[in-house]
Design a protein around this motif. Structure first.
Motif, PDB file in Angstrom:
ATOM      1  N   VAL A  33       0.985  -1.331   0.082  1.00 27.04           N
ATOM      2  CA  VAL A  33      -0.001   0.065   0.104  1.00 27.04           C
ATOM      3  C   VAL A  33       0.951   1.233  -0.017  1.00 27.04           C
ATOM      4  CG1 VAL A  33      -1.893   1.252   1.364  1.00 27.04           C
ATOM      5  CG2 VAL A  33      -1.539  -1.199   1.249  1.00 27.04           C
ATOM      6  N   THR A  34       0.756   2.233  -1.003  1.00 27.32           N
ATOM      7  CA  THR A  34       1.350   3.260  -1.099  1.00 27.32           C
ATOM      8  C   THR A  34       1.532   4.097   0.356  1.00 27.32           C
ATOM      9  OG1 THR A  34      -0.368   4.885  -1.872  1.00 27.32           O
ATOM     10  CG2 THR A  34       1.099   3.631  -3.339  1.00 27.32           C
ATOM     11  N   SER A  35       2.749   4.572   0.735  1.00 32.96           N
ATOM     12  CA  SER A  35       2.881   5.262   2.071  1.00 32.96           C
ATOM     13  C   SER A  35       2.398   6.809   1.737  1.00 32.96           C
ATOM     14  CB  SER A  35       4.356   5.311   2.494  1.00 32.96           C
ATOM     15  OG  SER A  35       5.145   5.926   1.370  1.00 32.96           O
ATOM     16  N   ALA A  36       2.022   7.239   0.464  1.00 32.63           N
ATOM     17  CA  ALA A  36       1.548   8.462   0.234  1.00 32.63           C
ATOM     18  C   ALA A  36       0.837   8.290  -1.043  1.00 32.63           C
ATOM     19  CB  ALA A  36       2.776   9.388   0.175  1.00 32.63           C
ATOM     20  N   GLY A  37      -0.050   9.484  -1.309  1.00 35.67           N
ATOM     21  CA  GLY A  37      -0.597   9.599  -2.500  1.00 35.67           C
ATOM     22  C   GLY A  37      -0.045  10.394  -3.532  1.00 35.67           C
ATOM     23  N   SER A  38      -0.892  11.161  -4.388  1.00 31.59           N
ATOM     24  CA  SER A  38      -0.350  12.065  -5.402  1.00 31.59           C
ATOM     25  C   SER A  38      -0.466  13.492  -4.671  1.00 31.59           C
ATOM     26  CB  SER A  38      -1.451  12.103  -6.543  1.00 31.59           C
ATOM     27  OG  SER A  38      -2.671  12.569  -6.266  1.00 31.59           O
ATOM     28  N   GLY A  39      -1.087  13.748  -3.566  1.00 31.19           N
ATOM     29  CA  GLY A  39      -1.503  14.731  -2.914  1.00 31.19           C
ATOM     30  C   GLY A  39      -2.722  15.866  -3.482  1.00 31.19           C
ATOM     31  N   LYS A  40      -3.183  15.172  -4.704  1.00 31.51           N
ATOM     32  CA  LYS A  40      -3.971  15.898  -5.356  1.00 31.51           C
ATOM     33  C   LYS A  40      -5.325  15.179  -5.376  1.00 31.51           C
ATOM     34  CE  LYS A  40      -1.643  16.379  -9.176  1.00 31.51           C
ATOM     35  NZ  LYS A  40      -1.282  16.592 -10.578  1.00 31.51           N
ATOM     36  N   GLY A  41      -5.721  14.646  -4.236  1.00 34.55           N
ATOM     37  CA  GLY A  41      -6.874  13.634  -4.330  1.00 34.55           C
ATOM     38  C   GLY A  41      -6.773  12.366  -5.285  1.00 34.55           C
ATOM     39  N   ALA A  42      -7.814  12.123  -5.909  1.00 35.00           N
ATOM     40  CA  ALA A  42      -7.910  11.005  -7.004  1.00 35.00           C
ATOM     41  C   ALA A  42      -7.390  11.484  -8.363  1.00 35.00           C
ATOM     42  CB  ALA A  42      -9.421  10.655  -7.179  1.00 35.00           C
ATOM     43  N   ASP A  43      -6.908  12.742  -8.489  1.00 34.93           N
ATOM     44  CA  ASP A  43      -6.077  12.967  -9.559  1.00 34.93           C
ATOM     45  C   ASP A  43      -4.714  12.380  -9.393  1.00 34.93           C
ATOM     46  OD1 ASP A  43      -4.996  13.989 -11.885  1.00 34.93           O
ATOM     47  OD2 ASP A  43      -5.427  16.131 -11.411  1.00 34.93           O
ATOM     48  N   LEU A  44      -4.695  11.337 -10.176  1.00 38.76           N
ATOM     49  CA  LEU A  44      -3.173  10.681 -10.202  1.00 38.76           C
ATOM     50  C   LEU A  44      -2.384  10.946 -11.426  1.00 38.76           C
ATOM     51  CD1 LEU A  44      -4.697   7.216  -8.698  1.00 38.76           C
ATOM     52  CD2 LEU A  44      -3.688   9.254  -7.398  1.00 38.76           C
ATOM     53  N   THR A 159     -14.529   6.404 -11.075  1.00 35.70           N
ATOM     54  CA  THR A 159     -13.096   6.504 -11.119  1.00 35.70           C
ATOM     55  C   THR A 159     -12.497   8.061 -11.211  1.00 35.70           C
ATOM     56  OG1 THR A 159     -13.190   6.636 -13.449  1.00 35.70           O
ATOM     57  CG2 THR A 159     -13.038   4.405 -12.408  1.00 35.70           C
ATOM     58  N   CYS A 160     -13.342   8.786 -10.739  1.00 37.38           N
ATOM     59  CA  CYS A 160     -12.998  10.338 -10.688  1.00 37.38           C
ATOM     60  C   CYS A 160     -12.338  10.659 -12.202  1.00 37.38           C
ATOM     61  CB  CYS A 160     -12.057  10.528  -9.397  1.00 37.38           C
ATOM     62  SG  CYS A 160     -12.814  10.779  -7.940  1.00 37.38           S
ATOM     63  N   GLY A 161     -13.076  10.290 -13.035  1.00 36.89           N
ATOM     64  CA  GLY A 161     -12.655  10.696 -14.513  1.00 36.89           C
ATOM     65  C   GLY A 161     -11.512   9.946 -14.993  1.00 36.89           C
ATOM     66  N   ASN A 162     -11.417   8.735 -14.559  1.00 40.70           N
ATOM     67  CA  ASN A 162     -10.241   7.655 -14.804  1.00 40.70           C
ATOM     68  C   ASN A 162      -9.172   8.547 -13.872  1.00 40.70           C
ATOM     69  OD1 ASN A 162     -11.789   5.713 -15.894  1.00 40.70           O
ATOM     70  ND2 ASN A 162     -11.385   6.670 -18.066  1.00 40.70           N
ATOM     71  N   TYR A 163      -9.152   8.964 -12.988  1.00 35.76           N
ATOM     72  CA  TYR A 163      -8.175   9.412 -12.161  1.00 35.76           C
ATOM     73  C   TYR A 163      -7.584  10.590 -12.579  1.00 35.76           C
ATOM     74  CZ  TYR A 163      -9.301   4.691 -10.967  1.00 35.76           C
ATOM     75  OH  TYR A 163     -10.010   3.645 -10.728  1.00 35.76           O
ATOM     76  N   THR A 164      -8.422  11.539 -13.298  1.00 38.12           N
ATOM     77  CA  THR A 164      -7.809  12.812 -13.596  1.00 38.12           C
ATOM     78  C   THR A 164      -8.715  14.168 -13.052  1.00 38.12           C
ATOM     79  OG1 THR A 164      -9.542  12.989 -15.249  1.00 38.12           O
ATOM     80  CG2 THR A 164      -7.316  11.845 -15.809  1.00 38.12           C
ATOM     81  N   LYS A 165      -9.424  13.761 -11.944  1.00 33.13           N
ATOM     82  CA  LYS A 165     -10.277  14.754 -11.334  1.00 33.13           C
ATOM     83  C   LYS A 165      -9.794  15.077 -10.102  1.00 33.13           C
ATOM     84  CE  LYS A 165     -14.793  14.110 -13.796  1.00 33.13           C
ATOM     85  NZ  LYS A 165     -16.112  13.771 -13.732  1.00 33.13           N
ATOM     86  N   SER A 166      -9.817  16.242  -9.321  1.00 37.24           N
ATOM     87  CA  SER A 166      -9.231  16.743  -7.874  1.00 37.24           C
ATOM     88  C   SER A 166     -10.391  17.582  -7.350  1.00 37.24           C
ATOM     89  CB  SER A 166      -7.946  17.007  -7.856  1.00 37.24           C
ATOM     90  OG  SER A 166      -7.799  18.376  -8.780  1.00 37.24           O
ATOM     91  N   GLY A 167     -11.572  17.791  -8.173  1.00 33.51           N
ATOM     92  CA  GLY A 167     -12.434  18.853  -7.626  1.00 33.51           C
ATOM     93  C   GLY A 167     -13.714  18.302  -6.845  1.00 33.51           C
ATOM     94  N   THR A 168     -14.883  18.981  -6.834  1.00 35.93           N
ATOM     95  CA  THR A 168     -15.858  18.590  -6.120  1.00 35.93           C
ATOM     96  C   THR A 168     -16.946  17.680  -6.910  1.00 35.93           C
ATOM     97  OG1 THR A 168     -17.046  20.583  -6.958  1.00 35.93           O
ATOM     98  CG2 THR A 168     -16.202  20.801  -4.671  1.00 35.93           C
ATOM     99  N   GLU A 169     -16.411  17.475  -8.488  1.00 34.91           N
ATOM    100  CA  GLU A 169     -17.180  16.496  -9.262  1.00 34.91           C
ATOM    101  C   GLU A 169     -16.752  15.478  -9.296  1.00 34.91           C
ATOM    102  OE1 GLU A 169     -17.617  18.486 -13.304  1.00 34.91           O
ATOM    103  OE2 GLU A 169     -18.706  20.109 -12.498  1.00 34.91           O
TER     104      GLU A 169
END
Length: 221
Positions: A33-44, A159-169
């Motif tokens: 499991v990653t010790s950290a994410g992207s820092g931008k929510g689900a926007d990877l 999938t948060c726009g296939n992992y490209t979204k980091s907002g309220t949508e």
């Protein structure tokens, strides 16, 4: 307390053996499991960006010689076909940083035989990830997947726009690495399909339900 020469030599030898053993276990690691994410929510940065996170963290602990893939599914969109998480991670078996087998193969991973728990779903550093009852709770892991590791049908965002979204949508499917939730339901105990994010795809939205934008990473070779 002072150590004499022989005691210092013995202690140095024990420390060297311990370090060698730790490196050997890391070399065998094929899951974390990653010790950290992207820092931008689900926007990877999409699947490519997610895989890069896995590869970078593995490289940092000496396990970069393998090809690492994030356990994520994508939904079909714009003529591009869906991608199933279960098809991205190789055939197994998979071991954590301590050498414990998580699952012997894809069927076991997605069935009752899986050995994925809070005690075994360790980070690339061999550390336990906070779960329910811990502060902060970070047991929500991004998967965008159904329980069998396949993608959701196109339509409602999973999938948060296939992992490209980091907002309220948008929204992303999350799993509980500690296999526990607010009740005793199968969903609460699911490591890959517990519930959707709430309030969007931002880092704050993920934190609000007990997450930090973390991922499961598997080595396919």
């Amino acid at each position: 307390m002072r150590l004499n020469g022989l005691e210092l030599v013995a202690l140095t030898g024990l420390l060297a053996l311990s370090a060698t053993g730790a490196r050997a276990q890391t070399a065998e690691m094929t899951f974390f499991v990653t010790s950290a994410g992207s820092g931008k929510g689900a926007d990877l940065g999409g699947l490519e960006g997610a895989d890069a996170i896995c590869q970078r963290l593995a490289q940092a602990v000496g396990a970069g010689g393998k090809t690492w893939r994030a356990y994520l599914s994508t939904q079909a969109t714009g003529g591009a076909p869906a991608v199933n998480a279960r098809d991205r991670i190789g055939a197994g078996p998979w071991r954590n940083a301590k050498g414990t087998v998580i699952a012997s193969g894809v069927a076991d991973l997605h069935g009752a035989a899986t050995n994925l728990t809070k005690q075994t779903a360790l980070t690339e550093k061999g550390e336990i990830v906070n779960g329910g009852g811990d502060t902060p709770n970070t047991h929500d892991i991004l998967t965008g997947s159904q329980a069998d590791g396949t993608a959701f049908a196109p339509g409602e965002d999973r999938t948060c726009g296939n992992y490209t979204k980091s907002g309220t949508e948008g929204a992303v499917m999350l799993g509980h690495h500690d296999r526990r939730g607010l009740d005793d339901s199968a969903a609460a105990k699911s490591w890959n399909m517990s519930h959707l994010s709430r309030g969007g795809c931002s880092q704050d939205a993920l934190k609000s339900t007990g997450g930090a934008g973390l991922l499961y990473c598997f080595a396919g070779n």
